[in-house]
Design a protein around this motif. Structure first.
Motif, PDB file in Angstrom:
ATOM      1  N   THR A 113     -72.546 -69.946  73.552  1.00 38.27           N
ATOM      2  CA  THR A 113     -73.759 -70.343  72.843  1.00 38.27           C
ATOM      3  C   THR A 113     -74.935 -69.495  73.327  1.00 38.27           C
ATOM      4  O   THR A 113     -74.868 -68.876  74.404  1.00 38.27           O
ATOM      5  CB  THR A 113     -74.076 -71.824  73.105  1.00 38.27           C
ATOM      6  OG1 THR A 113     -74.374 -71.993  74.506  1.00 38.27           O
ATOM      7  CG2 THR A 113     -72.908 -72.717  72.719  1.00 38.27           C
ATOM      8  N   PRO A 114     -76.038 -69.471  72.572  1.00 42.25           N
ATOM      9  CA  PRO A 114     -77.212 -68.715  73.049  1.00 42.25           C
ATOM     10  C   PRO A 114     -77.684 -69.181  74.425  1.00 42.25           C
ATOM     11  O   PRO A 114     -78.099 -68.357  75.250  1.00 42.25           O
ATOM     12  CB  PRO A 114     -78.260 -68.994  71.971  1.00 42.25           C
ATOM     13  CG  PRO A 114     -77.468 -69.226  70.731  1.00 42.25           C
ATOM     14  CD  PRO A 114     -76.240 -69.976  71.195  1.00 42.25           C
ATOM     15  N   GLU A 115     -77.608 -70.488  74.659  1.00 35.16           N
ATOM     16  CA  GLU A 115     -78.064 -71.021  75.951  1.00 35.16           C
ATOM     17  C   GLU A 115     -77.202 -70.534  77.104  1.00 35.16           C
ATOM     18  O   GLU A 115     -77.655 -70.457  78.257  1.00 35.16           O
ATOM     19  CB  GLU A 115     -78.052 -72.550  75.910  1.00 35.16           C
ATOM     20  CG  GLU A 115     -79.030 -73.172  74.925  1.00 35.16           C
ATOM     21  CD  GLU A 115     -78.595 -73.052  73.476  1.00 35.16           C
ATOM     22  OE1 GLU A 115     -79.471 -73.118  72.588  1.00 35.16           O
ATOM     23  OE2 GLU A 115     -77.380 -72.867  73.223  1.00 35.16           O
ATOM     24  N   GLY A 140     -68.205 -66.043  65.445  1.00 37.25           N
ATOM     25  CA  GLY A 140     -69.265 -66.336  66.409  1.00 37.25           C
ATOM     26  C   GLY A 140     -70.239 -67.394  65.943  1.00 37.25           C
ATOM     27  O   GLY A 140     -71.443 -67.314  66.227  1.00 37.25           O
ATOM     28  N   THR A 141     -69.747 -68.421  65.256  1.00 33.99           N
ATOM     29  CA  THR A 141     -70.643 -69.414  64.667  1.00 33.99           C
ATOM     30  C   THR A 141     -71.429 -70.200  65.711  1.00 33.99           C
ATOM     31  O   THR A 141     -72.581 -70.580  65.465  1.00 33.99           O
ATOM     32  CB  THR A 141     -69.845 -70.396  63.776  1.00 33.99           C
ATOM     33  OG1 THR A 141     -68.762 -70.951  64.538  1.00 33.99           O
ATOM     34  CG2 THR A 141     -69.267 -69.678  62.566  1.00 33.99           C
ATOM     35  N   ARG A 142     -70.850 -70.448  66.868  1.00 35.33           N
ATOM     36  CA  ARG A 142     -71.550 -71.219  67.910  1.00 35.33           C
ATOM     37  C   ARG A 142     -72.688 -70.419  68.546  1.00 35.33           C
ATOM     38  O   ARG A 142     -73.527 -70.989  69.242  1.00 35.33           O
ATOM     39  CB  ARG A 142     -70.567 -71.675  68.990  1.00 35.33           C
ATOM     40  CG  ARG A 142     -69.561 -72.707  68.503  1.00 35.33           C
ATOM     41  CD  ARG A 142     -68.535 -73.047  69.589  1.00 35.33           C
ATOM     42  NE  ARG A 142     -69.181 -73.576  70.783  1.00 35.33           N
ATOM     43  CZ  ARG A 142     -68.949 -73.139  72.013  1.00 35.33           C
ATOM     44  NH1 ARG A 142     -68.091 -72.142  72.222  1.00 35.33           N
ATOM     45  NH2 ARG A 142     -69.554 -73.676  73.045  1.00 35.33           N
ATOM     46  N   MET A 143     -72.716 -69.126  68.281  1.00 35.91           N
ATOM     47  CA  MET A 143     -73.745 -68.268  68.854  1.00 35.91           C
ATOM     48  C   MET A 143     -74.946 -68.090  67.905  1.00 35.91           C
ATOM     49  O   MET A 143     -75.877 -67.357  68.203  1.00 35.91           O
ATOM     50  CB  MET A 143     -73.139 -66.908  69.212  1.00 35.91           C
ATOM     51  CG  MET A 143     -74.002 -66.002  70.054  1.00 35.91           C
ATOM     52  SD  MET A 143     -74.437 -66.637  71.677  1.00 35.91           S
ATOM     53  CE  MET A 143     -72.928 -66.271  72.576  1.00 35.91           C
ATOM     54  N   ARG A 144     -74.944 -68.791  66.789  1.00 34.46           N
ATOM     55  CA  ARG A 144     -76.098 -68.707  65.894  1.00 34.46           C
ATOM     56  C   ARG A 144     -77.341 -69.314  66.540  1.00 34.46           C
ATOM     57  O   ARG A 144     -77.207 -70.217  67.368  1.00 34.46           O
ATOM     58  CB  ARG A 144     -75.767 -69.449  64.578  1.00 34.46           C
ATOM     59  CG  ARG A 144     -74.738 -68.726  63.719  1.00 34.46           C
ATOM     60  CD  ARG A 144     -74.349 -69.563  62.525  1.00 34.46           C
ATOM     61  NE  ARG A 144     -73.383 -68.839  61.685  1.00 34.46           N
ATOM     62  CZ  ARG A 144     -72.653 -69.404  60.743  1.00 34.46           C
ATOM     63  NH1 ARG A 144     -72.757 -70.712  60.511  1.00 34.46           N
ATOM     64  NH2 ARG A 144     -71.808 -68.688  60.027  1.00 34.46           N
ATOM     65  N   PRO A 145     -78.543 -68.803  66.262  1.00 36.63           N
ATOM     66  CA  PRO A 145     -78.875 -67.846  65.197  1.00 36.63           C
ATOM     67  C   PRO A 145     -78.710 -66.373  65.562  1.00 36.63           C
ATOM     68  O   PRO A 145     -78.929 -65.519  64.720  1.00 36.63           O
ATOM     69  CB  PRO A 145     -80.340 -68.167  64.917  1.00 36.63           C
ATOM     70  CG  PRO A 145     -80.874 -68.584  66.257  1.00 36.63           C
ATOM     71  CD  PRO A 145     -79.749 -69.352  66.910  1.00 36.63           C
ATOM     72  N   ILE A 146     -78.342 -66.069  66.806  1.00 32.97           N
ATOM     73  CA  ILE A 146     -78.211 -64.654  67.182  1.00 32.97           C
ATOM     74  C   ILE A 146     -77.209 -63.955  66.274  1.00 32.97           C
ATOM     75  O   ILE A 146     -77.430 -62.820  65.833  1.00 32.97           O
ATOM     76  CB  ILE A 146     -77.785 -64.530  68.660  1.00 32.97           C
ATOM     77  CG1 ILE A 146     -78.841 -65.131  69.579  1.00 32.97           C
ATOM     78  CG2 ILE A 146     -77.544 -63.062  69.029  1.00 32.97           C
ATOM     79  CD1 ILE A 146     -78.420 -65.183  71.039  1.00 32.97           C
ATOM     80  N   THR A 147     -76.101 -64.627  65.979  1.00 31.44           N
ATOM     81  CA  THR A 147     -75.055 -63.998  65.186  1.00 31.44           C
ATOM     82  C   THR A 147     -75.313 -64.075  63.681  1.00 31.44           C
ATOM     83  O   THR A 147     -74.445 -63.700  62.886  1.00 31.44           O
ATOM     84  CB  THR A 147     -73.684 -64.614  65.515  1.00 31.44           C
ATOM     85  OG1 THR A 147     -73.782 -66.051  65.475  1.00 31.44           O
ATOM     86  CG2 THR A 147     -73.219 -64.177  66.898  1.00 31.44           C
ATOM     87  N   ASP A 148     -76.481 -64.534  63.277  1.00 31.40           N
ATOM     88  CA  ASP A 148     -76.834 -64.417  61.860  1.00 31.40           C
ATOM     89  C   ASP A 148     -76.942 -62.950  61.463  1.00 31.40           C
ATOM     90  O   ASP A 148     -76.694 -62.586  60.307  1.00 31.40           O
ATOM     91  CB  ASP A 148     -78.169 -65.117  61.580  1.00 31.40           C
ATOM     92  CG  ASP A 148     -78.048 -66.636  61.586  1.00 31.40           C
ATOM     93  OD1 ASP A 148     -76.912 -67.147  61.486  1.00 31.40           O
ATOM     94  OD2 ASP A 148     -79.096 -67.301  61.705  1.00 31.40           O
ATOM     95  N   THR A 149     -77.337 -62.113  62.403  1.00 31.12           N
ATOM     96  CA  THR A 149     -77.550 -60.698  62.096  1.00 31.12           C
ATOM     97  C   THR A 149     -76.765 -59.755  63.011  1.00 31.12           C
ATOM     98  O   THR A 149     -76.890 -58.540  62.888  1.00 31.12           O
ATOM     99  CB  THR A 149     -79.044 -60.347  62.222  1.00 31.12           C
ATOM    100  OG1 THR A 149     -79.499 -60.693  63.541  1.00 31.12           O
ATOM    101  CG2 THR A 149     -79.863 -61.108  61.196  1.00 31.12           C
ATOM    102  N   LEU A 150     -75.946 -60.311  63.904  1.00 29.84           N
ATOM    103  CA  LEU A 150     -75.242 -59.488  64.893  1.00 29.84           C
ATOM    104  C   LEU A 150     -73.855 -60.067  65.129  1.00 29.84           C
ATOM    105  O   LEU A 150     -73.724 -61.269  65.356  1.00 29.84           O
ATOM    106  CB  LEU A 150     -76.037 -59.491  66.201  1.00 29.84           C
ATOM    107  CG  LEU A 150     -75.717 -58.437  67.264  1.00 29.84           C
ATOM    108  CD1 LEU A 150     -76.144 -57.051  66.791  1.00 29.84           C
ATOM    109  CD2 LEU A 150     -76.421 -58.785  68.573  1.00 29.84           C
ATOM    110  N   PRO A 151     -72.800 -59.241  65.097  1.00 31.52           N
ATOM    111  CA  PRO A 151     -71.475 -59.772  65.449  1.00 31.52           C
ATOM    112  C   PRO A 151     -71.441 -60.163  66.919  1.00 31.52           C
ATOM    113  O   PRO A 151     -72.066 -59.506  67.760  1.00 31.52           O
ATOM    114  CB  PRO A 151     -70.531 -58.611  65.144  1.00 31.52           C
ATOM    115  CG  PRO A 151     -71.384 -57.388  65.202  1.00 31.52           C
ATOM    116  CD  PRO A 151     -72.751 -57.815  64.761  1.00 31.52           C
ATOM    117  N   LYS A 152     -70.714 -61.221  67.244  1.00 32.58           N
ATOM    118  CA  LYS A 152     -70.737 -61.732  68.612  1.00 32.58           C
ATOM    119  C   LYS A 152     -70.375 -60.683  69.663  1.00 32.58           C
ATOM    120  O   LYS A 152     -70.977 -60.679  70.741  1.00 32.58           O
ATOM    121  CB  LYS A 152     -69.812 -62.947  68.749  1.00 32.58           C
ATOM    122  CG  LYS A 152     -69.951 -63.613  70.118  1.00 32.58           C
ATOM    123  CD  LYS A 152     -69.071 -64.828  70.278  1.00 32.58           C
ATOM    124  CE  LYS A 152     -69.207 -65.418  71.674  1.00 32.58           C
ATOM    125  NZ  LYS A 152     -68.293 -66.555  71.916  1.00 32.58           N
TER     126      LYS A 152
END
Length: 244
Positions: free
Chosen positions: A224-226, A14-26
């Motif tokens: 992505t977060p957006e 889930g790298t494209r979903m960072r920073p949310i996935t810094d602490t949470l699996p996608k």
């Protein structure tokens, strides 16, 4: 046909979903107040599937904890914390839990909305459509106008008999919409530990055993977060509900 087992592919980074996935699996990223993976679990329950295998890698304990709190399903974990095996290798690694009969495969980070008022859900349609005599793989497909968050041109062309061929720029393409019925014989002869399911798609296509089933409803992918807000707005618009 009767299918009671499924695998959810949930081991991605889930790298494209960072920073949310810094602490949470996608798969645990929420859209409209619900984790992405929950949409898949609910779809399987609607289709009468009561045994799921989920592969885990990144921040695995969080995902395992969430799965342990879900009721009504027999859930088994395929542990890939030591090494990611890609989509095909991940399924092969889990075959001892999945068995030798056809089973469903879902992506944990995409989901769909069933067509309002429909008397039959998409996964049940897939189970009814799958013919092990003529098919090795059946993909759920969506038209471009049925999708939110998809940025590509399309994946396949559908023949009159439902057979799929790779889209090469000509014709009216469809999207692979993250749900599969497959027979485990598709993995016969593959010795590599890590490989993509695309390899199996191509083999089945070359043998005329790759088919598609057009979905009913709307398909969403959140990369992505957006894209979370875009997906929530599309969901609300399709269902005629206010955005949460």
């Amino acid at each position: 046909m009767t299918i009671k087992t499924a695998m959810i592919l949930a081991a991605g980074l889930g790298t494209r979903m960072r920073p949310i996935t810094d602490t949470l699996p996608k798969p645990l990223v929420e859209v409209a107040g619900k984790p992405l993976i929950a949409y898949g679990v609910e779809a399987l329950a609607r289709a009468g599937v009561n045994h799921i295998v989920v592969n885990v890698h990144y921040l695995a304990p969080l995902l395992i904890e969430w799965l342990s709190e879900q009721s009504g399903m027999i859930t088994e974990i395929s542990d890939e914390t030591a090494q990611l095996l890609d989509s095909g290798g991940g399924i092969v690694n889990a075959l001892p839990m999945l068995g030798t009969e056809p089973f469903l495969v879902l992506n944990a980070d995409t989901f769909w909305l069933e067509e309002p008022g429909s008397e039959i859900d998409n996964l049940t349609l897939m189970k009814d459509r799958f013919d092990p005599e003529s098919m090795d793989i059946l993909l759920m497909t969506a038209r471009l106008h049925q999708a939110t968050g998809h940025t590509g041109a399309g994946d396949f062309i559908v023949g009159e008999d439902g057979r799929l061929t790779r889209y090469k720029g000509a014709g009216d393409p469809v999207i692979y919409a993250g749900a599969i019925v497959l027979h485990p014989r598709v993995f016969k002869g593959i010795s590599e530990q890590t490989f993509s399911l695309n390899r199996c798609f191509d083999t089945a296509e070359s043998q005329g055993r790759l088919f598609g089933m057009p979905m009913r409803g709307h398909w969403l992918t959140v990369g992505t977060p957006e894209a979370i807000g875009e997906a929530e707005a599309a969901r609300a618009a399709y269902l005629g509900e206010p955005v949460q």
